[in-house]
Design an enzyme around this catalytic site. Structure first.
Site, PDB file in Angstrom:
ATOM      1  N   ASP A  76       0.868  -1.181   0.000  1.00 58.43           N
ATOM      2  CA  ASP A  76       0.000   0.000   0.000  1.00 58.43           C
ATOM      3  C   ASP A  76       0.902   1.226   0.000  1.00 58.43           C
ATOM      4  O   ASP A  76       0.765   2.119   0.800  1.00 58.43           O
ATOM      5  CB  ASP A  76      -0.960   0.003   1.189  1.00 58.43           C
ATOM      6  N   ASP A  81       6.896   1.058   2.699  1.00 64.81           N
ATOM      7  CA  ASP A  81       6.795   0.145   1.557  1.00 64.81           C
ATOM      8  C   ASP A  81       7.855   0.502   0.516  1.00 64.81           C
ATOM      9  O   ASP A  81       8.490  -0.383  -0.060  1.00 64.81           O
ATOM     10  CB  ASP A  81       5.421   0.240   0.896  1.00 64.81           C
ATOM     11  N   ASP A 316       7.850  -2.081   7.213  1.00 65.96           N
ATOM     12  CA  ASP A 316       7.705  -3.060   6.135  1.00 65.96           C
ATOM     13  C   ASP A 316       9.028  -3.691   5.728  1.00 65.96           C
ATOM     14  O   ASP A 316       9.061  -4.804   5.188  1.00 65.96           O
ATOM     15  CB  ASP A 316       7.062  -2.393   4.918  1.00 65.96           C
TER      16      ASP A 316
END
Length: 387
Positions: A76, A81, A316
């Site tokens: 996302d 990320d 992440d």
């Protein structure tokens, strides 16, 4: 009781399209993990059967594989990320087969744009990007604009945005199923977002998990310490039903980088300064998109959310690092895990059965919950991502 698993990987066997993984098990009170993988053209593929691992002949003792690891990322695309994707792209031993996008930190449209921006910054626009679910299975979408910016990448202007025509026509869920089926037993799926795409994929193809090499998730929490609601971590809170389905139906080895673990595994702000000070276009790109999140990290709200003090938490990237390098995880717990769906204050909270209360056919499957990782190796991987 936590268990220690000393794993010696042996050449995997394939029967009737299923991957069976022989492992040697020793149970003790704390956990030490050392996994070596066979230098075989098929690569090492592992699978759990009824939550147990089976041993086989040691005639094929493992050596480090010379083959590139095949990864598929479901994101996302917020700033962490982006950091995880750039880490994977910087490793010559990793092949990123594609990036599937889903709602979460921002809208799925922004996620696709952001992913293309990250790939462009790394000169990797040939990697396919797929648009996925724009909302959770039930309820309304939430976002993390307070931390990642409204657009997910710190609201930093992009003077030369990549064309949105680069987003593939094929849907993310369809692409996920196709890519895994084209590479049975070889793909590690790294999920750093709400798990909506994964839940929809397993409903469309129930055999999908058995064809994965492993599943690496950033999400969930172990101490009921919420960062979005009172007791829930963001990715699980954003789609509790999807998280419940994935933890229940994905029979492949599943590794969790949970919220409290990432907070206890912080990098220092001094490291962050040196990381961003590298004289490269990648570092300058990261400095632009990460400025908003750095300021947010030092806000009163985030200081309350973070466990064990402040610092640089690239949530992440821990899941991605574990998928990239098996030796990254030094210790983990193994417990049955599920997700609370109905509690007034606990909806979306991850549930760990540390005692063994949940038994029978409906008992949740076990997952490996990261507890300690090689932080020196993590620093090296993070630095390499921006070189």
């Amino acid at each position: 009781m936590a268990v220690i698993i000393r794993c010696v990987a042996i050449k995997a066997h394939v029967f009737s399209g299923r991957v069976w993984s022989p492992l040697s098990i020793q149970r003790v009170n704390s956990i030490s993990v050392q996994r070596l993988f066979a230098a075989d053209r098929l690569c090492v593929r592992r699978r759990a059967l009824n939550s147990k691992y089976f041993s086989s002949s040691t005639s094929h003792l493992a050596t480090v594989s010379t083959m590139r690891k095949k990864l598929l990322a479901d994101v996302d695309c917020g700033t962490d990320d982006a950091q995880a994707i750039m880490m994977a792209l910087a490793d010559p031993n990793v092949e990123l087969l594609g990036v599937t996008c889903v709602h979460g930190n921002t809208t799925v449209e922004n996620v696709c744009k952001n992913t293309l921006r990250v790939l462009q910054a790394c000169n990797k626009l040939e990697i396919p990007v797929f648009k996925g679910a724009d909302k959770p299975i039930l309820g309304n979408a939430i976002d993390a604009g307070h931390f990642h910016g409204l657009d997910g990448l710190g609201d930093a202007p992009c003077p030369n945005p990549p064309s949105q025509d680069l987003v593939q026509e094929e849907s993310a869920v369809s692409a996920m199923i196709r890519i895994v089926n084209e590479n049975p037993g070889e793909v590690s799926l790294v999920a750093t977002a709400p798990l909506t795409n994964l839940a929809l994929a397993v409903r469309m193809d129930p055999s999908l998990p058995s064809k994965l090499r492993g599943l690496y998730i950033m999400g969930g929490n172990t101490d009921s310490r919420g960062n979005t609601t009172v007791c829930a971590e963001f990715n699980f809170a954003a789609d509790p039903e999807a998280a419940y389905i994935v933890l229940k139906d994905y029979c492949c080895p599943t590794y969790l980088a949970c919220w409290e673990f990432t907070c206890h595994s912080k990098l220092s702000w001094e490291f962050c300064d040196a990381w961003l000070a590298q004289d490269t276009d990648k570092a300058r790109f990261m400095a632009r998109i990460f400025r908003h999140s750095i300021e947010a990290s030092r806000s009163e709200r985030c200081e309350k959310e973070f466990v064990a003090g402040t610092g640089f938490v690239s949530c992440d990237s821990y899941a991605m690092a574990a998928a990239m390098d098996d030796s990254f995880i030094l210790e983990y717990d193994e417990y049955p895990v599920s997700v609370e769906l109905t509690g007034t204050h606990t909806r979306g909270m991850m549930v760990m059965d540390t005692v063994g209360f949940l038994k029978g056919k409906e008992a949740p499957k076990k997952a490996f919950i990261m507890k300690k990782v090689d932080m020196k190796k993590f620093e090296q991987m993070m630095m390499a991502a921006l070189k």
